[in-house]
Enzyme design. Structure first.
Site, PDB file in Angstrom:
ATOM      1  N   CYS A 191       0.849  -1.195   0.000  1.00 34.80           N
ATOM      2  CA  CYS A 191       0.000   0.000   0.000  1.00 34.80           C
ATOM      3  C   CYS A 191       0.880   1.238   0.000  1.00 34.80           C
ATOM      4  O   CYS A 191       2.104   1.153   0.065  1.00 34.80           O
ATOM      5  CB  CYS A 191      -0.919   0.011   1.221  1.00 34.80           C
ATOM      6  SG  CYS A 191      -0.018   0.061   2.766  1.00 34.80           S
ATOM      7  N   CYS A 248       3.430   1.670   2.608  1.00 31.74           N
ATOM      8  CA  CYS A 248       4.649   0.879   2.453  1.00 31.74           C
ATOM      9  C   CYS A 248       5.702   1.669   1.697  1.00 31.74           C
ATOM     10  O   CYS A 248       6.858   1.740   2.107  1.00 31.74           O
ATOM     11  CB  CYS A 248       4.354  -0.401   1.671  1.00 31.74           C
ATOM     12  SG  CYS A 248       3.311  -1.543   2.561  1.00 31.74           S
ATOM     13  N   ASP A 251     -19.941  12.858 -11.001  1.00 32.90           N
ATOM     14  CA  ASP A 251     -18.543  13.137 -11.333  1.00 32.90           C
ATOM     15  C   ASP A 251     -17.782  13.289 -10.023  1.00 32.90           C
ATOM     16  O   ASP A 251     -18.306  13.735  -9.019  1.00 32.90           O
ATOM     17  CB  ASP A 251     -18.412  14.340 -12.271  1.00 32.90           C
ATOM     18  CG  ASP A 251     -18.571  15.658 -11.572  1.00 32.90           C
ATOM     19  OD1 ASP A 251     -17.662  16.006 -10.789  1.00 32.90           O
ATOM     20  OD2 ASP A 251     -19.595  16.313 -11.795  1.00 32.90           O
ATOM     21  N   ASP A 271     -26.521  11.513 -10.857  1.00 35.45           N
ATOM     22  CA  ASP A 271     -26.428  12.930 -11.128  1.00 35.45           C
ATOM     23  C   ASP A 271     -26.754  13.084 -12.613  1.00 35.45           C
ATOM     24  O   ASP A 271     -26.600  12.130 -13.373  1.00 35.45           O
ATOM     25  CB  ASP A 271     -25.000  13.386 -10.816  1.00 35.45           C
ATOM     26  CG  ASP A 271     -24.740  14.792 -11.305  1.00 35.45           C
ATOM     27  OD1 ASP A 271     -25.557  15.667 -10.995  1.00 35.45           O
ATOM     28  OD2 ASP A 271     -23.726  14.998 -11.995  1.00 35.45           O
ATOM     29  N   ASP A 280     -19.477  16.085  -7.070  1.00 29.81           N
ATOM     30  CA  ASP A 280     -20.417  15.296  -6.284  1.00 29.81           C
ATOM     31  C   ASP A 280     -19.746  14.547  -5.142  1.00 29.81           C
ATOM     32  O   ASP A 280     -20.344  13.649  -4.561  1.00 29.81           O
ATOM     33  CB  ASP A 280     -21.135  14.278  -7.195  1.00 29.81           C
ATOM     34  CG  ASP A 280     -22.013  14.967  -8.221  1.00 29.81           C
ATOM     35  OD1 ASP A 280     -22.572  16.024  -7.867  1.00 29.81           O
ATOM     36  OD2 ASP A 280     -22.122  14.488  -9.346  1.00 29.81           O
TER      37      ASP A 280
END
Lengths: 67, 778
Positions: B22, B25, B647, B442, B651
């Site tokens: 991740c 790391c 989007d 949306d 949003d």
């Protein structure tokens, strides 16, 4: 010796706990440190040699800020 | 900067880092190098490419200290090869090594176990002479079985030790304990035979321990092979990057390695070439095939000013582009990281599997002990029979397949969805997607193209259309609203002169206000009807109201303008519906999902669009900051699983409030989205696909858990010998021999992996495009 537990952010995997333990253990005055995957860090340290604020600032520096 | 004369020459040195899962790391590795290697400058660690790159003096000692720093941080290092070539893909290297290791161990096991098994079976069935019962044969068996026990089986001891030290018991414990029991018992028998104290007819079980270990090793090898295949999706994405780019330096084109391209460089991309990095076109026109990133099959026309994404294929024309994102900042690198992070994250259902395993293993140890006790003391069988039953229970119970059930399905599922332009941030999102009951959309940019255009202009009595456009365009020039772009384009096309404004103020969701700079003091407002009327203090002209109602009923958006508190005119803006929106909603309905339209547009426009698309429920005139609240209400206190599609930037709060947020984006902005799911294709049908993929993945996980677990539960009693008294049954069922148990276990692991791989070939209903392997660039 004082033992303090703090909850930190950003712990996502076992690597993170390893990183925290390794880095904190390097501080002068830390006797024992344990980090859990749930984000809890327990540090046993000598308050006379190491102010707690230094531990917190290290945690912030390595991007695991206390919550 | 010039280095001090004494400072040694530094050069860039790159190593592959293994084990990073991740972003934390890569940060940890970067920090470890910075702190522990003072000579290192310019440290960058890339999670996606698994590389650490440092500028250090050309000195082997410093290189060693970089390696030591990375290893101190808890990660592995693969050094560059002798000729200085950059290291190969660390991930592929590590996987390849695991495959080779497992294969080597299996073949060693096979070479030793094969003869042992054949000879042992031949002896037991009396196929070879009485000589085979001689002591030296048993010693030979021990010599064959012992390396299998401790070389082929070493990994199980190591795994057991690791688990027991942490106070848990994993499947390695079962395998190690089971095989060691069979091996150790046999050793004791041989020892007694050597000493001459063995009971007559004593039997050895060396072949049992050897076959168990070899078969399970076979399962592990097949697993490693399968894992290599599941990682293909990411590797295919990485391979989209070309190795070099054509940089324009002083009017000449120079071919340079991709790593040396910097932001701001001018690059030439010829027809048929892959775009090397993200950039903006400065010269040339072409159609660009973005299917490898977005799953969208139609090429996109691009000209000067348009953004292109690294990894896409330039088809027809020659382009010059200015690099805007390079290295780890490119959309491609981010996508790869996202997919990897999703694959590395733990799914909630996996935690359940882990918890079950943690209880399961100790329970099995008890069951095995009880089995032994019942056979030895209860039934009064001999030590040998009781031990065979004990070993069979331990081996059959090994929940290996349980550990594979979830990760393999997540790996294949998220890889498959990435190919379809659907990125999951974590595996929890993949799991939740399966449960979606309500999909909230949306409007602008999601169900519509998001490229609004001015449809018509109606001036108020006594005004002209040009006058309206000029004033509205001047005010909107400073606005970031999507509709403002439409106005600006219309002004540019009609050639009206647009002046500057002062005192610009935006009222989100309502409108904007400014003073025209050219004509001192004239105040212009542009916005929605209710806001304009409020300030006007009287009705708008009836003729315009009628026009507005007609336009809104057709799903168009109306913008009102006033100048110095007098009506100026009405601008009608239309945003083309996406051609697939209707089908997308229909597909969701087929899946039993309720559709909701959530928009800031007025009621009539929203209803017009909803009617056109067949949407169930409409929430109109919702200001941006209220959208999240509406989503919360729809969730009904968590009783309904709600997905929000919008989007990623405007949003964001609503996406965060939903159970599953899907950000729809195209081009480079996809990388900025922070929603749990990113749809890289501007196609609302991807919402139903997301649901289908989540559903299929979860179904496969459940099947896998069933395979892995049901099989254990079913066979444990048989292994324990409960069917023994039914003498009519075939022998293998009455007393499941440990060898059969090991074979069945390997079969269960393999079937789980194969079941997961099915996800990679699954067809996704309602999608327009089958996977086009052949059309990908090599």
């Amino acid at each position: 010796m004082t033992t303090t537990t703090v909850r930190v952010k950003n712990v996502t995997c076992g690597h993170c706990t390893g990183t925290i333990e390794r880095e904190v253990a390097e501080l002068e005055g830390v006797a024992r440190v344990q980090a859990s995957a749930s984000g809890e860090v327990t540090v046993e340290y000598d308050e006379g040699r190491l102010p707690w604020a230094d531990v917190e600032s290290l945690l912030r520096e390595i991007n695991y800020p206390p919550a | 900067m010039t280095p001090a004369p004494a400072a040694p020459e530094t050069s860039k040195w790159e190593v592959a880092v293994t084990g990073m899962t991740c972003a934390n790391c890569s940060a940890a590795v970067e920090r470890a190098i910075r702190r522990r290697v003072p000579e290192a400058a310019e440290v960058t660690v890339n999670l996606a490419t698994e590389r650490a790159s440092v500028a250090i003096p050309d000195d082997a000692e410093v290189q060693d200290s970089v390696v030591a720093a990375i290893e101190w941080a808890g990660y592995g290092v693969i050094r560059p090869s002798e000729d200085g070539a950059p290291p190969v893909d660390a991930e592929a290297e590590a996987r390849g090594r695991e495959r080779r290791d497992q294969r080597r161990l299996f073949l060693l096991g096979l070479a030793l176990t094969g003869p042992l098994f054949v000879a042992s079976m031949a002896r037991d069935f009396g196929l070879i002479g009485a000589w085979s019962h001689a002591l030296w044969v048993n010693l030979l068996f021990a010599a064959l079985a012992t390396p299998v026990q401790f070389v082929v089986g070493w990994g199980f001891y190591r795994g057991s030790w690791g688990a027991l030290r942490n106070g848990t018991a994993n499947m390695d414990v079962l395998v190690a304990l089971g095989s060691t029991t069979a091996w150790a018992y046999s050793c004791v028998v041989v020892g007694q035979q050597v000493a001459g104290t063995a009971a007559p007819g004593s039997h050895v079980y060396f072949e049992t321990s050897a076959v168990i270990l070899t078969l399970i090793r076979l399962g592990k090898w097949l697993e490693a092979e399968a894992r290599g295949r599941t990682g293909d999706a990411i590797r295919r994405l990485m391979e989209l990057r070309p190795p070099t780019a054509r940089r324009i330096e002083g009017g000449e084109e120079v071919e340079v390695p991709l790593d040396s391209v910097r932001v701001g460089d001018l690059l030439r991309v010829r027809p048929g070439e892959t775009v090397p990095v993200d950039g903006t076109i400065t010269d040339g026109r072409s159609s660009v095939d973005e299917s490898m990133l977005t799953g969208e099959s139609l090429p996109v026309e691009k000209g000067p000013g348009a953004e292109v994404v690294g990894g896409t294929l330039n088809q027809t024309g020659s382009l010059v582009l200015r690099a805007t994102h390079v290295g780890r900042d490119t959309a491609l690198a981010r996508i790869v990281r996202m997919v990897e992070e999703a694959q590395g994250s733990r799914a909630p259902i996996q935690r359940l599997a882990d918890q079950v395993s943690a209880i399961f293993v100790p329970v099995i140890l008890v069951v095995a002990a009880v089995t032994f006790g019942v056979w030895y003391w209860g039934v009064g069988s001999d030590l040998e029979t009781s031990i065979v039953r004990l070993v069979a229970v331990l081996v059959i119970a090994c929940p290996c397949a349980l550990g594979l059930a979830t990760p393999t399905a997540i790996l294949v599922g998220s890889g498959r969805s990435a190919e379809r332009g659907i990125l999951f941030r974590d595996s929890a999102a993949l799991e939740r997607a399966a449960a979606i009951e309500v999909a909230v959309f949306d409007k602008t940019g999601t169900l519509t193209e998001g490229r609004p255009a001015v449809h018509e202009i109606h001036p108020a009595p006594g005004r002209t259309a040009d006058e309206v456009l000029r004033a509205v365009a001047a005010v909107e020039a400073s606005s970031e609203h999507p509709l403002a772009g439409a106005i600006r384009r219309a002004a540019a096309e009609s050639g009206v002169e647009v002046g500057s404004v002062v005192d610009f103020e935006a009222f989100p969701g309502r409108g904007v206000r400014a003073r025209l700079g050219s004509i001192e003091g004239r105040s212009v407002r542009v916005g929605r009807r209710s806001w304009i009327e409020e300030h006007l203090g009287r009705e708008l002209p009836a003729e315009l109201l009628e026009r507005a109602e007609q336009a809104e009923a057709a799903g168009r958006t109306t913008l009102w303008a006033t100048i110095d508190d007098a009506p100026l005119g009405l601008t009608v803006v239309s945003d083309q519906l996406r051609p697939t929106s209707r089908e997308a909603i229909a597909e969701l309905h087929r899946r039993g999902v309720r559709s909701v339209l959530l928009t800031g547009d007025n009621e009539r426009t929203a209803r017009g669009v909803a009617a056109e698309l067949g949407i169930d429920e409409v929430h109109a005139e919702v200001l941006p900051d209220r959208k999240a609240e509406v989503v919360q209400e729809l969730r009904d206190g968590g009783r309904r699983v709600v997905a929000m599609v919008g989007d990623g930037i405007n949003d964001a709060p609503a996406l965060a409030a939903a159970d599953v947020g899907l950000a729809m984006g195209t081009g480079t902005d996809i990388a900025m989205a922070t929603a749990p799911v990113t749809l890289m294709r501007g196609d609302p049908r991807a919402v139903a696909e997301t649901l289908a993929l989540g559903d299929a993945t979860l179904r496969v996980i459940r099947q896998n858990l069933g395979w892995a677990f049901g099989y254990n539960v079913l066979l444990i009693p048989i292994a324990a010998g409960v069917l023994w008294s039914f003498s009519g049954l075939p022998a293998p069922l009455r007393a499941l021999h440990p060898i059969m148990a090991a074979g069945a276990m390997a079969f269960s692991s393999v079937s789980v992996v194969l079941n997961s791989l099915r996800l990679g070939r699954m067809s996704i209903e309602g999608s327009g495009r089958p996977p086009t392997e052949g059309s990908r660039p090599a």
